[in-house]
Design a protein around this motif. Structure first.
Motif, PDB file in Angstrom:
ATOM      1  N   SER A   1       0.352  -6.000  -4.229  1.00 41.99           N
ATOM      2  CA  SER A   1       1.215  -6.736  -3.295  1.00 41.99           C
ATOM      3  C   SER A   1       2.648  -6.915  -3.812  1.00 41.99           C
ATOM      4  O   SER A   1       2.849  -7.218  -4.977  1.00 41.99           O
ATOM      5  N   ARG A   2       3.608  -6.754  -2.905  1.00 39.01           N
ATOM      6  CA  ARG A   2       5.014  -7.058  -3.242  1.00 39.01           C
ATOM      7  C   ARG A   2       5.129  -8.517  -3.649  1.00 39.01           C
ATOM      8  O   ARG A   2       5.765  -8.871  -4.622  1.00 39.01           O
ATOM      9  N   PHE A   3       4.537  -9.379  -2.813  1.00 43.94           N
ATOM     10  CA  PHE A   3       4.420 -10.806  -3.137  1.00 43.94           C
ATOM     11  C   PHE A   3       3.051 -11.234  -2.647  1.00 43.94           C
ATOM     12  O   PHE A   3       2.470 -10.581  -1.773  1.00 43.94           O
ATOM     13  N   GLU A   4       2.509 -12.285  -3.225  1.00 48.51           N
ATOM     14  CA  GLU A   4       1.161 -12.710  -2.815  1.00 48.51           C
ATOM     15  C   GLU A   4       1.035 -14.212  -3.027  1.00 48.51           C
ATOM     16  O   GLU A   4       0.834 -14.691  -4.143  1.00 48.51           O
ATOM     17  N   PRO A   5       1.189 -14.996  -1.951  1.00 48.57           N
ATOM     18  CA  PRO A   5       1.122 -16.458  -2.087  1.00 48.57           C
ATOM     19  C   PRO A   5      -0.114 -16.906  -2.868  1.00 48.57           C
ATOM     20  O   PRO A   5      -0.020 -17.739  -3.754  1.00 48.57           O
ATOM     21  N   CYS A   6      -1.261 -16.394  -2.532  1.00 47.98           N
ATOM     22  CA  CYS A   6      -2.439 -16.627  -3.378  1.00 47.98           C
ATOM     23  C   CYS A   6      -3.218 -15.334  -3.500  1.00 47.98           C
ATOM     24  O   CYS A   6      -3.332 -14.749  -4.557  1.00 47.98           O
ATOM     25  N   GLY A   7      -3.735 -14.862  -2.378  1.00 44.81           N
ATOM     26  CA  GLY A   7      -4.586 -13.672  -2.422  1.00 44.81           C
ATOM     27  C   GLY A   7      -6.020 -14.118  -2.653  1.00 44.81           C
ATOM     28  O   GLY A   7      -6.303 -14.894  -3.566  1.00 44.81           O
TER      29      GLY A   7
ATOM     30  N   PHE B   1       0.601  -5.005 -13.533  1.00 44.34           N
ATOM     31  CA  PHE B   1       1.913  -4.388 -13.761  1.00 44.34           C
ATOM     32  C   PHE B   1       3.008  -5.314 -13.248  1.00 44.34           C
ATOM     33  O   PHE B   1       2.859  -5.983 -12.235  1.00 44.34           O
ATOM     34  N   ARG B   2       4.105  -5.360 -14.022  1.00 39.10           N
ATOM     35  CA  ARG B   2       5.118  -6.350 -13.759  1.00 39.10           C
ATOM     36  C   ARG B   2       6.168  -5.881 -12.744  1.00 39.10           C
ATOM     37  O   ARG B   2       6.475  -6.590 -11.803  1.00 39.10           O
TER      38      ARG B   2
ATOM     39  N   VAL C   1      -3.537  -5.386 -10.337  1.00 40.35           N
ATOM     40  CA  VAL C   1      -2.628  -6.175  -9.490  1.00 40.35           C
ATOM     41  C   VAL C   1      -1.180  -6.150  -9.960  1.00 40.35           C
ATOM     42  O   VAL C   1      -0.901  -5.943 -11.141  1.00 40.35           O
ATOM     43  N   HIS C   2      -0.279  -6.380  -9.004  1.00 43.77           N
ATOM     44  CA  HIS C   2       1.115  -6.657  -9.332  1.00 43.77           C
ATOM     45  C   HIS C   2       1.182  -8.117  -9.789  1.00 43.77           C
ATOM     46  O   HIS C   2       0.608  -9.001  -9.138  1.00 43.77           O
ATOM     47  N   THR C   3       1.858  -8.375 -10.904  1.00 43.03           N
ATOM     48  CA  THR C   3       1.899  -9.740 -11.447  1.00 43.03           C
ATOM     49  C   THR C   3       2.828 -10.608 -10.602  1.00 43.03           C
ATOM     50  O   THR C   3       4.011 -10.732 -10.899  1.00 43.03           O
ATOM     51  N   THR C   4       2.283 -11.196  -9.559  1.00 41.93           N
ATOM     52  CA  THR C   4       3.100 -12.055  -8.700  1.00 41.93           C
ATOM     53  C   THR C   4       2.212 -13.125  -8.057  1.00 41.93           C
ATOM     54  O   THR C   4       1.012 -12.909  -7.881  1.00 41.93           O
ATOM     55  N   GLY C   5       2.807 -14.267  -7.741  1.00 43.88           N
ATOM     56  CA  GLY C   5       2.105 -15.332  -7.001  1.00 43.88           C
ATOM     57  C   GLY C   5       0.724 -15.628  -7.551  1.00 43.88           C
ATOM     58  O   GLY C   5       0.491 -15.710  -8.758  1.00 43.88           O
TER      59      GLY C   5
ATOM     60  N   VAL D   1       0.821  -1.218   0.000  1.00 43.10           N
ATOM     61  CA  VAL D   1       0.000   0.000   0.000  1.00 43.10           C
ATOM     62  C   VAL D   1       0.857   1.271   0.000  1.00 43.10           C
ATOM     63  O   VAL D   1       0.378   2.346  -0.324  1.00 43.10           O
ATOM     64  N   ASP D   2       2.137   1.103   0.328  1.00 41.01           N
ATOM     65  CA  ASP D   2       3.040   2.260   0.299  1.00 41.01           C
ATOM     66  C   ASP D   2       3.277   2.767  -1.137  1.00 41.01           C
ATOM     67  O   ASP D   2       3.784   3.860  -1.340  1.00 41.01           O
TER      68      ASP D   2
END
Ligand code: GLC
Length: 469
Positions: A374-380, A413-414, A395-399, A310-311
């Motif tokens: 999210s910086r990282f997101e195991p599932c969300g 966004f990547r 979303v951030h493209t992660t997890g 959120v920062d």
């Protein structure tokens, strides 16, 4: 295929379970996966601590065993209730360790190591010998170690699955902690190895000693083998690479259903999408804003912790032609950041620093888009809930975000930066404003996606059968 196999008995051990005790997504998973497993004919039961805030009358808890010796000086009682489809839930009562108004406090490693030992000690009394103990996160990750040193025949052939919901929390303590579990550094080789750097890491122990391991999305399962996502555990995880799986979480599609949701102003479905706007107008009014059907409203519902990014939302986001509503609690640093945005630009940002299930539903139903940077997101889970309510995820493209949100239903966004998030929101606003037909099409696709537990529960069943004797 599984029909010929024996009926499995599974015990889930967890620190959280909805609706009894919820801090984050772990509670939702442990609250809803068992129902899907029960439908697949698994005898699944759940065990959690009996926290001070769990209302025994409201949930009809009954005391079923008392004064079970866990360690020479500590005894526990066991309470029981049943949830959907007669799934038994056990609660371990210990004044010393759990009788407080919050889930996490004090030395959590010590408290949950005690819980893990108590889980094993109460099983013979409950006369329930599971084929598998399904452990969740570091809190119960010591169960595989504890099982390995039990001498009683009762524990023979009980297998373990460790589900990693979040590698960022590992449970690290000096080796003295082990006495709480009646262990010592000499109990297992993995413990003496671990103790060499001066502490014991519960997650490491679980990863090394569980029979099989999974994380809550395929992408996160791959990401954590890299140093940038592993929180220091990539080498350990690589040792277990062939036993490491990624299974996407589901959500409770009965609870999260805009057609029947009792918390929202106006029920709707993808077939009657035009009704959704009533929820937006209602929400805007509730937030003290002028009801404006064409102003894009972006929601965020989250624990406010470092992971959630959120920062990235900065003051200059006030320039965007949209409004933001944030709901959640967490670390003061992030709570204050959002409150600050609200104070500086009250017509653009609204920060609601609380835990409020009804308001959360009102945001999913009222928002046009939903933010998860999210910086990282195991599932969300938020992005899946949002899609079901026709709020398109950004979303951030992660997890798990990478696994559930594609260009057909959302905006991604990547590279993790404020500028990229800003540009992605700008892109979403432009589709919303300039191509309403396209926007609606995306909403309809999103709302029809299948996020039920059905498929994922089958994958869990496959893992259980891989290890069960
Ligand atoms: C944790 C993770 C989240 C996941 C949830 C349930 O809260 O941060 O990504 O969805 O666990 O598995």
């Amino acid at each position: 295929m599984n029909s010929k196999k024996k009926k499995l008995k599974v015990l889930m051990a967890s620190s959280e379970m909805s609706p009894f005790a919820k801090v984050g997504g772990l509670a939702d998973v442990v609250g809803s996966l068992p129902t899907a497993l029960k439908t697949l004919k698994v005898d699944v039961r759940v065990i959690i601590p009996k926290y001070g805030f769990i209302d025994k009358n409201k949930y009809s808890l009954k005391k079923i065993a008392r004064n079970i010796i866990v360690s020479p000086r500590i005894r526990v009682n066991v309470w029981e209730t049943e949830v959907d489809q007669k799934i038994k839930v056990y609660f371990i009562e210990s004044k010393k360790y759990f009788n407080r108004p919050t889930v996490y406090w004090g030395n959590n490693s010590e408290r949950f190591l005690f819980f893990s030992l108590a889980v094993l000690k109460v099983l013979p009394v409950l006369k329930f010998k599971p084929d598998i103990i399904h452990c969740h996160d570091y809190h119960t990750a010591m169960i595989p170690d504890l099982l390995k040193i039990q001498k009683n025949n009762f524990y023979k052939n009980i297998k373990t699955l460790l589900t990693i919901h979040n590698l960022n929390y590992q449970g690290k303590e000096g080796p003295e902690i082990l006495s709480t579990g009646q262990l010592s550094v000499n109990s297992l080789k993995s413990l003496s190895d671990d103790a060499r750097d001066g502490d014991i890491n519960f997650m490491v122990q679980g990863i090394l000693n569980a029979d099989i391991i999974n994380t809550v999305s395929p992408t996160y399962a791959r990401e954590i083998l890299k140093p940038s996502f592993s929180c220091g555990l990539d080498k350990i995880l690589k040792k277990r690479k062939k036993d490491l799986y990624g299974i996407l979480n589901g959500i409770d599609v009965n609870f999260f259903n805009p057609q029947t949701d009792v918390f929202i102003k106006q029920n709707y479905s993808f077939k009657a999408l035009d009704k959704k706007v009533k929820n937006k107008l209602y929400l805007q009014e509730k937030l003290g804003w002028k009801p404006s059907p064409n102003k894009m409203l972006i929601g965020l519902v989250s624990r406010l912790v470092w992971q959630k990014g959120v920062d990235l939302i900065k003051k200059y986001f006030a320039r965007l032609n949209c409004q933001f509503v944030f709901l959640g609690t967490g670390y003061p640093e992030y709570e204050n950041h959002l409150k600050d945005l609200n104070r500086k630009h009250p017509l653009k940002f609204k920060a609601l620093i609380k835990f409020d299930i009804k308001l959360a539903q009102e945001i999913y139903a009222g928002a046009d888009a939903f933010l998860m940077p999210s910086r990282f997101e195991p599932c969300g889970l938020g992005q899946m809930i949002a899609m079901r309510y026709g709020a398109l995820p950004i979303v951030h493209t992660t997890g798990g975000l990478a696994d559930t949100v594609d260009g057909e239903v959302g905006f991604r966004f990547r590279n993790f930066s404020s500028k990229n998030l800003y540009n992605t929101i700008e892109k979403a606003i432009s589709v919303y404003k300039n191509s309403p037909k396209k926007w609606q099409k995306m909403q309809k696709i999103a709302m029809q996606k299948d996020f039920s537990w059905k498929n994922s529960a089958k994958r869990y069943l496959d893992l259980y059968y891989k290890i069960a004797k």
